[in-house]
Write a protein that holds these residues in place. Sequence first.
Motif, PDB file in Angstrom:
ATOM      1  N   UNK A   1      81.636  19.473 -17.087  1.00 40.24           N
ATOM      2  CA  UNK A   1      82.837  18.840 -16.881  1.00 40.24           C
ATOM      3  C   UNK A   1      82.684  18.366 -15.398  1.00 40.24           C
ATOM      4  N   UNK A   2      83.243  17.339 -15.123  1.00 42.13           N
ATOM      5  CA  UNK A   2      83.343  16.720 -13.710  1.00 42.13           C
ATOM      6  C   UNK A   2      84.129  17.265 -12.808  1.00 42.13           C
ATOM      7  N   UNK A   3      84.039  17.188 -11.542  1.00 44.65           N
ATOM      8  CA  UNK A   3      85.096  17.824 -10.688  1.00 44.65           C
ATOM      9  C   UNK A   3      86.435  17.086 -10.751  1.00 44.65           C
ATOM     10  N   UNK A   4      86.303  16.079 -11.281  1.00 48.89           N
ATOM     11  CA  UNK A   4      87.761  15.462 -11.604  1.00 48.89           C
ATOM     12  C   UNK A   4      88.550  15.951 -12.842  1.00 48.89           C
ATOM     13  N   UNK A   5      87.883  16.185 -13.782  1.00 52.11           N
ATOM     14  CA  UNK A   5      88.459  16.994 -14.798  1.00 52.11           C
ATOM     15  C   UNK A   5      88.679  18.335 -14.489  1.00 52.11           C
ATOM     16  N   UNK A   6      88.133  19.052 -13.654  1.00 51.02           N
ATOM     17  CA  UNK A   6      88.400  20.556 -13.327  1.00 51.02           C
ATOM     18  C   UNK A   6      89.730  20.217 -12.447  1.00 51.02           C
ATOM     19  N   UNK A   7      89.816  19.397 -11.658  1.00 51.51           N
ATOM     20  CA  UNK A   7      90.854  19.177 -10.643  1.00 51.51           C
ATOM     21  C   UNK A   7      92.243  18.930 -11.510  1.00 51.51           C
ATOM     22  N   UNK A  23      96.554  31.833  -6.452  1.00 53.61           N
ATOM     23  CA  UNK A  23      95.086  31.500  -6.814  1.00 53.61           C
ATOM     24  C   UNK A  23      94.780  32.319  -8.145  1.00 53.61           C
ATOM     25  N   UNK A  24      95.218  33.511  -8.155  1.00 60.10           N
ATOM     26  CA  UNK A  24      95.055  34.321  -9.491  1.00 60.10           C
ATOM     27  C   UNK A  24      95.574  33.555 -10.815  1.00 60.10           C
ATOM     28  N   UNK A  25      96.742  33.116 -10.601  1.00 57.34           N
ATOM     29  CA  UNK A  25      97.572  32.410 -11.775  1.00 57.34           C
ATOM     30  C   UNK A  25      96.617  31.128 -12.125  1.00 57.34           C
ATOM     31  N   UNK A  26      96.009  30.309 -11.342  1.00 54.63           N
ATOM     32  CA  UNK A  26      95.185  29.044 -11.679  1.00 54.63           C
ATOM     33  C   UNK A  26      94.039  29.432 -12.273  1.00 54.63           C
ATOM     34  N   UNK A  27      93.238  30.583 -11.606  1.00 58.21           N
ATOM     35  CA  UNK A  27      92.051  30.874 -12.106  1.00 58.21           C
ATOM     36  C   UNK A  27      92.209  31.517 -13.403  1.00 58.21           C
ATOM     37  N   UNK A  28      92.976  32.413 -13.963  1.00 63.43           N
ATOM     38  CA  UNK A  28      93.491  32.854 -15.234  1.00 63.43           C
ATOM     39  C   UNK A  28      93.622  31.610 -16.228  1.00 63.43           C
ATOM     40  N   UNK A  29      94.911  30.906 -15.704  1.00 62.73           N
ATOM     41  CA  UNK A  29      94.823  29.618 -16.669  1.00 62.73           C
ATOM     42  C   UNK A  29      93.947  28.822 -16.949  1.00 62.73           C
ATOM     43  N   UNK A  30      93.061  28.522 -15.963  1.00 64.32           N
ATOM     44  CA  UNK A  30      92.001  27.482 -16.368  1.00 64.32           C
ATOM     45  C   UNK A  30      90.788  28.267 -16.819  1.00 64.32           C
ATOM     46  N   UNK A  31      90.597  29.554 -16.588  1.00 62.21           N
ATOM     47  CA  UNK A  31      89.325  30.193 -16.744  1.00 62.21           C
ATOM     48  C   UNK A  31      88.246  29.851 -16.151  1.00 62.21           C
ATOM     49  N   UNK A  32      88.357  29.120 -15.152  1.00 64.76           N
ATOM     50  CA  UNK A  32      87.092  28.733 -14.324  1.00 64.76           C
ATOM     51  C   UNK A  32      86.850  29.837 -13.329  1.00 64.76           C
ATOM     52  N   UNK A  33      85.443  29.924 -12.896  1.00 59.14           N
ATOM     53  CA  UNK A  33      85.196  30.819 -11.826  1.00 59.14           C
ATOM     54  C   UNK A  33      85.871  30.896 -10.545  1.00 59.14           C
ATOM     55  N   UNK A  34      85.970  32.185 -10.038  1.00 64.78           N
ATOM     56  CA  UNK A  34      86.507  32.152  -8.747  1.00 64.78           C
ATOM     57  C   UNK A  34      86.137  31.119  -7.811  1.00 64.78           C
TER      58      UNK A  34
END
Length: 97
Positions: A1-7, A23-34
């Motif tokens: 995935x591109x940085x834009x897609x991740x953003x 931060x934790x909410x976003x990390x859980x919701x996206x499933x992306x590494x910390x």
Amino acid sequence: MSALTNAIDILRCFSTSRTDLSFADVQVMTGKPKSSTSRLLRSLRDCGLLEQDPRSRRYRPGLLVFELGRLHRADDDLIATPERDLRDVDARAVHTG
């Protein structure tokens, strides 16, 4: 995935019922590494797409998101189009709406 897609994945976490996120909410919701989440949140904050409350450290959409929304609204009148269509129906049906 591109940085834009991740953003964009991060920006899509916000809604009318979730106006600020940790931060934790976003990390859980996206499933992306910390590390990726941290880097993306910082970039989005630095460019004005997100704001971060200095006390709670929670994120919310920034002023740039509002400004971009206003540009879209100025170019695509979501109210005038249905009103115009309703007037056309009213005129053909000889009723008021």
